[in-house]
Design a protein around this motif. Structure first.
Motif, mmCIF file in Angstrom:
data_model
loop_
_atom_site.group_PDB
_atom_site.id
_atom_site.type_symbol
_atom_site.label_atom_id
_atom_site.label_comp_id
_atom_site.label_asym_id
_atom_site.label_seq_id
_atom_site.Cartn_x
_atom_site.Cartn_y
_atom_site.Cartn_z
ATOM 1 N N ASP A 192 47.363 26.641 -8.738
ATOM 2 C CA ASP A 192 46.820 27.410 -7.648
ATOM 3 C C ASP A 192 48.273 28.143 -7.270
ATOM 4 O O ASP A 192 48.316 29.395 -7.123
ATOM 5 C CB ASP A 192 46.210 26.698 -6.551
ATOM 6 N N HIS A 193 49.265 27.315 -7.097
ATOM 7 C CA HIS A 193 50.467 27.862 -6.629
ATOM 8 C C HIS A 193 51.050 28.752 -7.537
ATOM 9 O O HIS A 193 51.632 29.808 -7.093
ATOM 10 C CB HIS A 193 51.529 26.468 -6.563
ATOM 11 N N PHE A 194 50.815 28.454 -8.912
ATOM 12 C CA PHE A 194 51.499 29.259 -9.880
ATOM 13 C C PHE A 194 50.906 30.854 -9.744
ATOM 14 O O PHE A 194 51.307 31.899 -10.037
ATOM 15 C CB PHE A 194 51.238 28.937 -11.396
ATOM 16 N N VAL A 195 49.373 30.860 -9.547
ATOM 17 C CA VAL A 195 48.627 32.091 -9.515
ATOM 18 C C VAL A 195 49.215 32.742 -8.272
ATOM 19 O O VAL A 195 49.533 33.842 -8.185
ATOM 20 C CB VAL A 195 47.151 31.502 -9.442
ATOM 21 N N ARG A 196 49.446 32.223 -7.068
ATOM 22 C CA ARG A 196 49.873 32.740 -6.112
ATOM 23 C C ARG A 196 51.525 33.366 -6.086
ATOM 24 O O ARG A 196 51.691 34.207 -5.726
ATOM 25 C CB ARG A 196 49.682 31.873 -4.795
ATOM 26 N N ALA A 197 52.177 32.586 -6.890
ATOM 27 C CA ALA A 197 53.397 32.888 -7.283
ATOM 28 C C ALA A 197 53.517 34.181 -7.812
ATOM 29 O O ALA A 197 54.368 35.009 -7.796
ATOM 30 C CB ALA A 197 54.327 31.902 -7.806
ATOM 31 N N MET A 204 51.171 40.755 -9.193
ATOM 32 C CA MET A 204 49.764 40.568 -9.884
ATOM 33 C C MET A 204 48.688 40.592 -8.966
ATOM 34 O O MET A 204 48.979 39.789 -8.104
ATOM 35 C CB MET A 204 49.856 39.478 -10.914
ATOM 36 N N PRO A 205 47.568 41.288 -9.337
ATOM 37 C CA PRO A 205 46.489 41.335 -8.259
ATOM 38 C C PRO A 205 45.559 39.986 -8.612
ATOM 39 O O PRO A 205 44.840 40.058 -9.400
ATOM 40 C CB PRO A 205 45.831 42.536 -8.662
ATOM 41 N N THR A 206 46.003 39.091 -7.920
ATOM 42 C CA THR A 206 45.363 37.701 -8.008
ATOM 43 C C THR A 206 44.373 37.302 -6.775
ATOM 44 O O THR A 206 44.584 37.872 -5.704
ATOM 45 C CB THR A 206 46.322 36.482 -8.056
ATOM 46 N N ALA A 270 45.102 38.871 -3.228
ATOM 47 C CA ALA A 270 46.111 37.940 -2.635
ATOM 48 C C ALA A 270 45.399 36.800 -1.517
ATOM 49 O O ALA A 270 45.998 36.030 -0.998
ATOM 50 C CB ALA A 270 47.090 38.510 -1.958
ATOM 51 N N GLU A 271 43.999 37.155 -1.491
ATOM 52 C CA GLU A 271 43.216 35.945 -0.470
ATOM 53 C C GLU A 271 42.619 34.827 -1.424
ATOM 54 O O GLU A 271 42.741 34.922 -2.548
ATOM 55 C CB GLU A 271 42.189 36.805 0.000
ATOM 56 N N THR A 272 42.484 34.082 -0.331
ATOM 57 C CA THR A 272 41.764 32.856 -0.925
ATOM 58 C C THR A 272 40.268 32.584 -0.159
ATOM 59 O O THR A 272 40.286 32.973 1.079
ATOM 60 C CB THR A 272 42.698 31.397 -0.220
ATOM 61 N N TYR A 273 39.454 32.321 -1.062
ATOM 62 C CA TYR A 273 38.166 32.182 -0.232
ATOM 63 C C TYR A 273 37.612 30.579 -0.662
ATOM 64 O O TYR A 273 37.525 30.190 -1.707
ATOM 65 C CB TYR A 273 37.103 33.096 -0.770
ATOM 66 N N ASN A 274 37.126 29.886 0.454
ATOM 67 C CA ASN A 274 36.501 28.688 0.217
ATOM 68 C C ASN A 274 34.974 28.826 -0.109
ATOM 69 O O ASN A 274 34.240 29.894 0.611
ATOM 70 C CB ASN A 274 36.579 27.861 1.564
ATOM 71 N N ILE A 275 34.563 28.286 -1.277
ATOM 72 C CA ILE A 275 33.155 28.675 -1.452
ATOM 73 C C ILE A 275 32.175 27.187 -1.229
ATOM 74 O O ILE A 275 32.702 26.073 -1.971
ATOM 75 C CB ILE A 275 32.684 28.905 -2.836
#
Ligand code: NAD
Ligand code: DAU
Length: 378
Positions: A192-197, A204-206, A270-275
């Motif tokens: 997850d940290h790599f994706v946000r980095a 990058m649109p993550t 760049a957002e995080t969503y909890n599901i």
């Protein structure tokens, strides 16, 4: 609009539901299922859509940077929905290296390949998306606190405004710091940290989502629900870790797939969503529901198989409670779970009982020949 989307881990449990949803719902998209077919990958999960013209299967390891880069160039890939991972906590305790290799290095190689390809295009990242599927386990474990001495579960109101039963006052929200405990969740946290980095460093649109425990058809029978349904059917012991007091928050897998569809199309970069579905259960209570449901559907006296419950040594570092707060997703993007748990679990038990052939293929190992017979080793 035409799009080419790579879904990694599409032959696994959740991935197969996501592939099916996208292939059926978006005939204008080209869906490429990229999967290494580890023990957890089973192409029979996708029998009903394998001949669709907008579907292609590619057997590839996500650690194969060159292969992925070439595939992205050849297929003009616009989006990646990344589910491929080693996913079973017990296996991570025995073999952490494989988890670091696949979950961390595999995710990094996908990110690097996507970066290299998308940055080579005149439009760069315009219209592109890297969507990473993660887990609630990265947040660690919650306590079983209760207000005013009330014995849990107690009724509480989520910030979305809905009432539900809870085993504690705190929930996993998107702002919580990461505190993974198992090698599995540590590897997922790192990915997850790599994706946000890659968003913060390269633009990058993550998007990252963190989901609670899924249940439903096509889950590999090493996980609690399918393992126990199959054991109850065959009157085999049910190995309950510790006292069976741990709490998990269960979501029907098709509801997770619908959330992924919503977030892929409408989520903010760049957002995080909890599901999650605000649906906490103690393991032992779920196990009793499974026993009663299997017994009833097989015409046995309800509860007859309670004697199969066998308490065994606890899982090392066993997280006590997971509970997702999915208010952000519900409020901002309008997603809601469609099934009540009672309905979902009945549907799930029926599916495993009606699909004994699928289960026998998996437990005998025959499912691993399906690729050769379908694709002739191509
Ligand atoms: P799964 O174990 O059923 O499937 C994983 C898939 O990934 C398999 O098809 C496997 O062949 C493939 N795979 C593994 N290593 C690979 C590699 N190196 N290269 C290419 N493919 C590879 O997993 P699942 O339960 O469907 O979980 C899917 C994703 O969702 C994972 O990222 C997991 O962390 C996450 N997740 C799972 C749950 C859950 O309850 N199962 C909940 C939240 C998040
Ligand atoms: O929370 C999301 C996670 O849910 C995902 O990220 C993981 O990929 C997924 O495997 C799942 O992890 P869990 O460890 O919660 O799932 P599992 O089905 O292995 O176990 C559920 C609970 O049941 C857990 O408290 C351990 C317990 N258990 C499990 C097995 C397999 C038993 O008591 N006995 C068992 O034999």
């Amino acid at each position: 609009m035409k799009k080419t989307i790579v879904i990694t881990g599409g032959a696994g449990f959740i991935g197969s539901h996501v592939v099916r949803l996208f292939v059926n719902k978006y005939p204008e998209y080209r869906i490429i299922n990229l999967d290494k077919l580890t023990y957890a990958g089973n192409l029979a999960n996708l029998k009903d859509i394998e001949d669709k013209p907008n579907y292609r299967f590619v057997r590839m390891d996500i650690c194969d940077f060159e292969g992925i880069y070439k595939l992205m160039q050849d297929e003009h890939v616009d989006g990646i929905i990344h589910l491929a991972a080693e996913s079973h906590v017990d296996r991570s305790i025995k073999d952490p290296f494989t988890f670091a290799q696949t979950n961390v290095m595999g995710t990094l190689s996908l990110l690097q390949a996507a970066k290299a390809y998308w940055e080579s295009l005149p439009e760069k990242y315009e219209g592109k998306r890297f969507y990473h599927i993660s887990t609630d386990e990265v947040y660690g474990a919650l306590e079983m606190t209760h207000p005013d001495g009330i014995e849990p579960p107690f009724s509480t109101k989520a910030s979305s405004g809905k009432h539900h039963l809870a085993y504690g006052e705190k929930f996993f929200t998107e702002e919580l710091k990461y505190q993974p405990h198992s090698p599995y969740s540590a590897a997922k946290a790192s990915s997850d940290h790599f994706v946000r980095a890659f968003h913060d460093t390269f633009g990058m649109p993550t998007i990252v989502t963190n989901c609670s425990n899924n249940y439903g058809p096509y889950q590999f029978p090493e996980k609690l629900i399918p393992l126990f349904i199959n054991n109850i059917r065959h009157r085999k012991a049910l190995p309950v870790y510790g006292k069976g007091e741990n709490v998990r928050d269960w979501l029907y897998v098709e509801d997770h797939a619908r959330a992924i569809d919503t977030i892929f199309h409408k989520g903010k970069i760049a957002e995080t969503y909890n599901i999650g579905g605000f649906n906490e259960w103690k393991n032992i209570d779920i196990i009793k529901v499974l026993i009663n449901t299997v017994d009833r559907l097989l015409g046995r006296p309800e509860g007859q198989d309670m004697d199969l419950i066998t308490y065994v040594t606890d899982r090392a570092g066993h997280d006590l409670r997971y509970a997702i707060d999915s208010s952000k997703l519900q409020k901002e993007l309008g997603w809601e779970p469609s099934l009540q748990f009672e309905e979902g679990i009945e549907k799930t038990v029926r599916w495993y009982l009606d699909n004994q052939e699928w289960m026998d293929n998996v437990t005998s190992g025959d499912y691993q020949n399906y690729y050769e017979s379908m694709y002739g080793g191509r």
